[in-house]
Scaffold this motif. Structure first.
Motif, PDB file in Angstrom:
ATOM      1  N   GLN A 530       0.597  -1.448   0.145  1.00 51.39           N
ATOM      2  CA  GLN A 530      -0.587   0.275  -0.093  1.00 51.39           C
ATOM      3  C   GLN A 530       0.976   1.028  -0.050  1.00 51.39           C
ATOM      4  O   GLN A 530       1.992   0.908   0.164  1.00 51.39           O
ATOM      5  CB  GLN A 530      -0.581   0.057   1.110  1.00 51.39           C
ATOM      6  N   MET A 531      -0.202   2.092  -0.536  1.00 55.72           N
ATOM      7  CA  MET A 531       0.888   3.880  -0.219  1.00 55.72           C
ATOM      8  C   MET A 531       0.031   4.335   0.385  1.00 55.72           C
ATOM      9  O   MET A 531      -1.416   4.493  -0.282  1.00 55.72           O
ATOM     10  CB  MET A 531       1.469   3.610  -2.278  1.00 55.72           C
ATOM     11  N   TYR A 532       1.167   5.008   0.990  1.00 53.84           N
ATOM     12  CA  TYR A 532      -0.055   6.363   1.615  1.00 53.84           C
ATOM     13  C   TYR A 532       0.330   7.833   1.334  1.00 53.84           C
ATOM     14  O   TYR A 532       1.340   8.077   1.019  1.00 53.84           O
ATOM     15  CB  TYR A 532      -0.181   6.564   3.098  1.00 53.84           C
ATOM     16  N   SER A 533      -0.445   8.707   1.097  1.00 60.18           N
ATOM     17  CA  SER A 533      -0.354  10.578   0.150  1.00 60.18           C
ATOM     18  C   SER A 533      -0.024  11.274   1.256  1.00 60.18           C
ATOM     19  O   SER A 533      -1.547  11.048   1.692  1.00 60.18           O
ATOM     20  CB  SER A 533      -0.512  10.546  -0.942  1.00 60.18           C
ATOM     21  N   PHE A 534       0.613  12.254   1.302  1.00 54.85           N
ATOM     22  CA  PHE A 534      -0.651  13.561   2.303  1.00 54.85           C
ATOM     23  C   PHE A 534       0.336  14.649   1.723  1.00 54.85           C
ATOM     24  O   PHE A 534       1.511  15.026   1.419  1.00 54.85           O
ATOM     25  CB  PHE A 534       0.280  13.152   3.792  1.00 54.85           C
ATOM     26  N   ARG A 535      -0.366  15.307   0.929  1.00 53.22           N
ATOM     27  CA  ARG A 535      -0.233  16.492   0.193  1.00 53.22           C
ATOM     28  C   ARG A 535      -0.551  17.823   1.730  1.00 53.22           C
ATOM     29  O   ARG A 535      -1.332  18.332   2.363  1.00 53.22           O
ATOM     30  CB  ARG A 535      -0.744  17.025  -0.952  1.00 53.22           C
ATOM     31  N   GLN A 536       0.684  18.283   1.508  1.00 50.09           N
ATOM     32  CA  GLN A 536       0.954  19.834   2.723  1.00 50.09           C
ATOM     33  C   GLN A 536       1.577  21.292   1.738  1.00 50.09           C
ATOM     34  O   GLN A 536       1.622  21.018   0.668  1.00 50.09           O
ATOM     35  CB  GLN A 536       1.550  20.179   3.671  1.00 50.09           C
ATOM     36  N   TYR A 537       0.851  22.034   2.629  1.00 54.91           N
ATOM     37  CA  TYR A 537       1.616  23.342   2.188  1.00 54.91           C
ATOM     38  C   TYR A 537       2.469  23.910   2.641  1.00 54.91           C
ATOM     39  O   TYR A 537       2.464  23.779   4.606  1.00 54.91           O
ATOM     40  CB  TYR A 537       0.575  24.476   1.673  1.00 54.91           C
ATOM     41  N   PHE A 538       3.507  24.650   2.406  1.00 56.80           N
ATOM     42  CA  PHE A 538       4.009  26.335   3.505  1.00 56.80           C
ATOM     43  C   PHE A 538       4.330  27.327   2.898  1.00 56.80           C
ATOM     44  O   PHE A 538       3.486  27.367   1.615  1.00 56.80           O
ATOM     45  CB  PHE A 538       6.142  25.305   3.630  1.00 56.80           C
ATOM     46  N   ILE A 539       4.014  28.262   3.694  1.00 55.38           N
ATOM     47  CA  ILE A 539       3.919  29.696   3.192  1.00 55.38           C
ATOM     48  C   ILE A 539       4.604  30.395   4.223  1.00 55.38           C
ATOM     49  O   ILE A 539       4.651  29.899   5.337  1.00 55.38           O
ATOM     50  CB  ILE A 539       2.526  30.032   3.327  1.00 55.38           C
ATOM     51  N   THR A 540       5.650  31.239   3.368  1.00 51.74           N
ATOM     52  CA  THR A 540       6.363  31.958   4.092  1.00 51.74           C
ATOM     53  C   THR A 540       6.045  33.602   3.516  1.00 51.74           C
ATOM     54  O   THR A 540       5.556  34.393   2.564  1.00 51.74           O
ATOM     55  CB  THR A 540       8.298  31.909   3.471  1.00 51.74           C
ATOM     56  N   ASP A 541       5.928  34.487   4.503  1.00 52.92           N
ATOM     57  CA  ASP A 541       5.191  36.005   4.885  1.00 52.92           C
ATOM     58  C   ASP A 541       5.406  36.706   5.917  1.00 52.92           C
ATOM     59  O   ASP A 541       5.916  36.367   7.620  1.00 52.92           O
ATOM     60  CB  ASP A 541       3.498  35.403   4.446  1.00 52.92           C
TER      61      ASP A 541
END
Length: 700
Positions: A530-541
């Motif tokens: 099985q494969m597990y995927s997690f899409r996330q984000y970083f924001i610099t400001d």
């Protein structure tokens, strides 16, 4: 689940039964690019890279637009690191990705510029923004860029029996330098098995390693990551964990740090936790990671966590004096923490090495007389040499008059000792003991000397304790936001794998490491294949307005469990030339109808796919030193026979310990199908420069 793929077995069936020629376009797309693009889930449609992107770190020609650039060429890091580890940094470096704003942009736009440096494991080992370097300086012993980096860590909780000396956690970054002779001199970072940069993004594949070495456990974990520039300071990070264990008998992965990471505390001092209404508040007082009072579930947050440079203390914060039974510490009139909700499911809180110190942070105690610090006589300050040596800091003692006994102290919390009569003050970094046997206070002044202190505090003076606040107003802070989502897969009960809610953990370690640990913990089960995927984000400001910007990306966060049936990659064919007995190449199916055959006779050895499938195993080209070569699925092929069941993937049997194996992913093939290449031939990524059409009918 994933509409960008069709069925894997159907693809191979077309090739076998229709007996067609498959056209390949080797120069158009590399093997690594094909594998990574086919295997990684798609980016959000909201994430569009800047219009200008290049393959070098040079600015665009006129500086009129935002730009993204990448490079695989190492240059010295501009960040400050532990000097003992600096010599390792060039060997860790794999690539970098940089976002720049137009040279004509307003100063505030420059707050959105950033540079990521990637290690061989595809992890982030340097993350620079307007706040400087955010990755800790690497003061964790025997772990240069192994632990205090942004990475994925996979655990089998039943086998991770720490109390009995068994450690089962698979790093994306590398192994600790604790296998004397084998890793103590030359560190071993997780090997890259695929890499590609282009179009404003970089993608990587690596073989994760059991971090606590020597170990009797093997690793079947493959990590894949994509980092994409979405513009305006936003980075999309897609992390994939593939459990390549045997379908029958392989280990489940039951606790995933995704990511495991954190920030350099001196660069980003404050942690702000988000509320469901889209606002955030400062986690104050700071908590130690190993003794955290707040461990929120993602579903109870607003979907993001912010790290700010240096904020003022929240209103209502004060220092509570110790009593005979209460060590005292930082306190506050009201607490917002209970609005987040803590972990209500329990769970195995497996972590990497945090080296926590002690924190004296407690809520107010019942009424009892607080300690009164009254100076006994003039010139009572003294610096005992043995205490200075023991504490590693300049330590001063003052005699007290009629004090209660409070032998505890408080460390790593800056305080002012204030003369209540004159309001003169001394800044201290630590109080070693408040009133030892009721007679002495021991503390560590930041810059005052014994002579200074004797002039400030005279006989019968009362010493008042105040918190030191060097923070800046919100509008003067820049920050880094991590958008982790609200665990909608759990709340929507999409699959049984998301039954247990995802957990967030954050806190300080000891001051020397300059490290605020931070991790998001998926606590479902990833079964073999099985494969597990997690899409996330970083924001610099800038910190002002960052709540709103973070909320805009919460809906783009996505978790998935991916099965083999969800995939169908392109056909990969390994080929040789009749007049070349030393090399072989890989061709990826394309749309070109050219029937060239590289100018000579080309033979098919085996055919597979760019993605996993039933009955398909990842195939690797491996080397050990200059002469040893192997093609197959056994990643431990060149490792020595286990002694006392100890597995050493990082050792080439018969070679010096400094010689490390290398691995390259060739695709996913039936077991044994490529045995014709098992030993001796060298893989050539440029095997066929021209487009080639190979007849695979008879071979299949």
């Amino acid at each position: 689940m994933m509409p960008f793929h069709t069925n894997a077995l159907f693809s191979l069936t077309v090739v076998i039964f229709l007996r067609i020629k498959v056209s390949y376009s080797s120069p158009t797309i590399s093997l690594d690019e094909a594998i990574l693009k086919d295997l990684l889930p798609p980016s959000s449609q909201s994430c569009t890279a800047p219009a200008f992107s290049s393959g070098s770190d040079a600015d665009d020609t006129d500086g009129a637009t935002s730009s993204t650039s990448h490079t695989f060429e190492h240059t010295p890091s501009p960040s400050e690191w532990n000097e003992d580890y600096l010599s390792y940094e060039p060997s860790i470096f794999l690539a970098s990705l940089t976002h720049k704003e137009p040279r004509t942009a307003a100063a505030t736009a420059r707050d959105r510029e950033w540079t990521l440096r990637f290690g061989t494991g595809g992890n982030v080992y340097s993350f620079r923004g307007v706040w400087g370097e955010s990755v800790p300086p690497q003061h964790n012993p025997k772990a240069p860029w192994m632990d205090e980096v942004w990475q994925s860590v996979s655990v089998n909780s039943p086998k991770n029996d720490v109390k009995n000396g068994y450690h089962y956690f698979v790093h994306q970054a590398g192994v600790y330098q604790k296998d004397e002779g084998y890793t103590s001199v030359t560190p071993f970072h997780c090997p890259s098995i695929a890499s590609y940069c282009g179009g404003g993004e970089c993608s990587f594949g690596s073989w994760g390693q059991q971090a606590a070495v020597p170990t009797t456990f093997h690793s079947d974990v493959l990590y894949f990551n994509r980092y994409r520039d979405c513009g305006d300071g936003v980075i999309e990070m897609t992390s994939v964990v593939y459990n390549d264990g045997a379908k029958d008998g392989g280990d489940d992965l039951t606790y995933i740090n995704i990511p495991w990471g954190g920030v350099r505390t001196s660069s980003l001092k404050n942690v702000l936790l988000s509320r469901p209404d889209g606002s955030s508040y400062q986690l104050f007082p700071p908590q130690m990671f190993g003794n955290a009072r707040v461990k929120p579930l993602l579903k109870n947050t607003g979907g993001y966590t912010i790290f700010a440079q240096n904020l003022e203390m929240p209103k209502g914060v004060y220092f509570r004096m110790p009593t005979a039974t209460d060590p005292g510490g930082v306190d506050y009139e009201t607490s917002e923490e209970e609005t987040l909700g803590n972990d209500d499911e329990g769970g195995n809180e497996t972590t990497c090495d945090t080296g926590d110190g002690n924190a004296n942070v407690k809520t107010a105690s019942e009424e009892e007389p607080p300690l009164v610090l009254q100076v006994r006589r003039n010139n009572t300050a003294f610096a005992p040499p043995h205490h200075c040596e023991k504490n590693g800091k300049y330590t001063v003692r003052i005699q007290l008059k009629d004090a209660i006994t409070v032998n505890s102290g408080i460390k790593d919390v800056p305080l002012y000792l204030v003369n209540s009569r004159t309001n003169e003050r001394v800044l201290v970094s630590d109080v070693m003991t408040w009133a030892w046997q009721g007679g002495h206070i021991f503390f560590c002044p930041v810059d005052a000397t014994v002579d200074d202190i004797n002039k400030i505090f005279l006989a019968d003076d009362i010493i008042r304790v105040e918190l030191y606040d060097e923070g800046k107003k919100e509008r003067l802070n820049t920050a880094l936001s991590h958008v982790h989502g609200v665990d909608k897969e759990h709340t929507e009960k999409q699959r049984k794998e998301f039954r247990v809610p995802t957990l967030l953990r954050v806190g300080l370690t000891n001051k020397k490491r300059d490290y605020t640990v931070y991790t998001v913990n998926y606590r479902g089960k990833i079964k073999p294949k099985q494969m597990y995927s997690f899409r996330q984000y970083f924001i610099t400001d800038k910190l002002s307005g960052l709540d709103k910007r973070s909320v805009e990306w919460v809906s783009e966060v996505k978790q998935e469990i991916i099965e083999h049936a969800d995939f169908s990659g392109r056909v990969v064919t390994l080929v040789t030339k009749d007049d070349d007995t030393d090399t072989f190449g890989a061709l990826v199916a394309g749309d070109d109808d050219d029937d060239d055959d590289c100018g000579t006779s080309t033979s098919v050895v085996c055919t597979g796919l760019t993605t996993p499938g039933d009955e398909l195993e990842p195939l690797f080209y491996m080397t050990c030193g200059e002469d040893k070569k192997y093609v197959g699925s056994n990643r431990y092929y060149f490792s020595p026979e286990p002694q006392d069941d100890v597995m050493r993937s990082y050792v080439c049997d018969g070679e010096e310990f400094s010689v490390r194996p290398t691995w390259k992913l060739l695709g996913f093939f039936e077991e044994g199908a490529c045995d014709g290449l098992k030993e001796g031939r060298r893989y050539d990524a440029d095997f066929c420069k021209a487009d080639v059409a190979v007849d695979v009918r008879d071979e299949l």
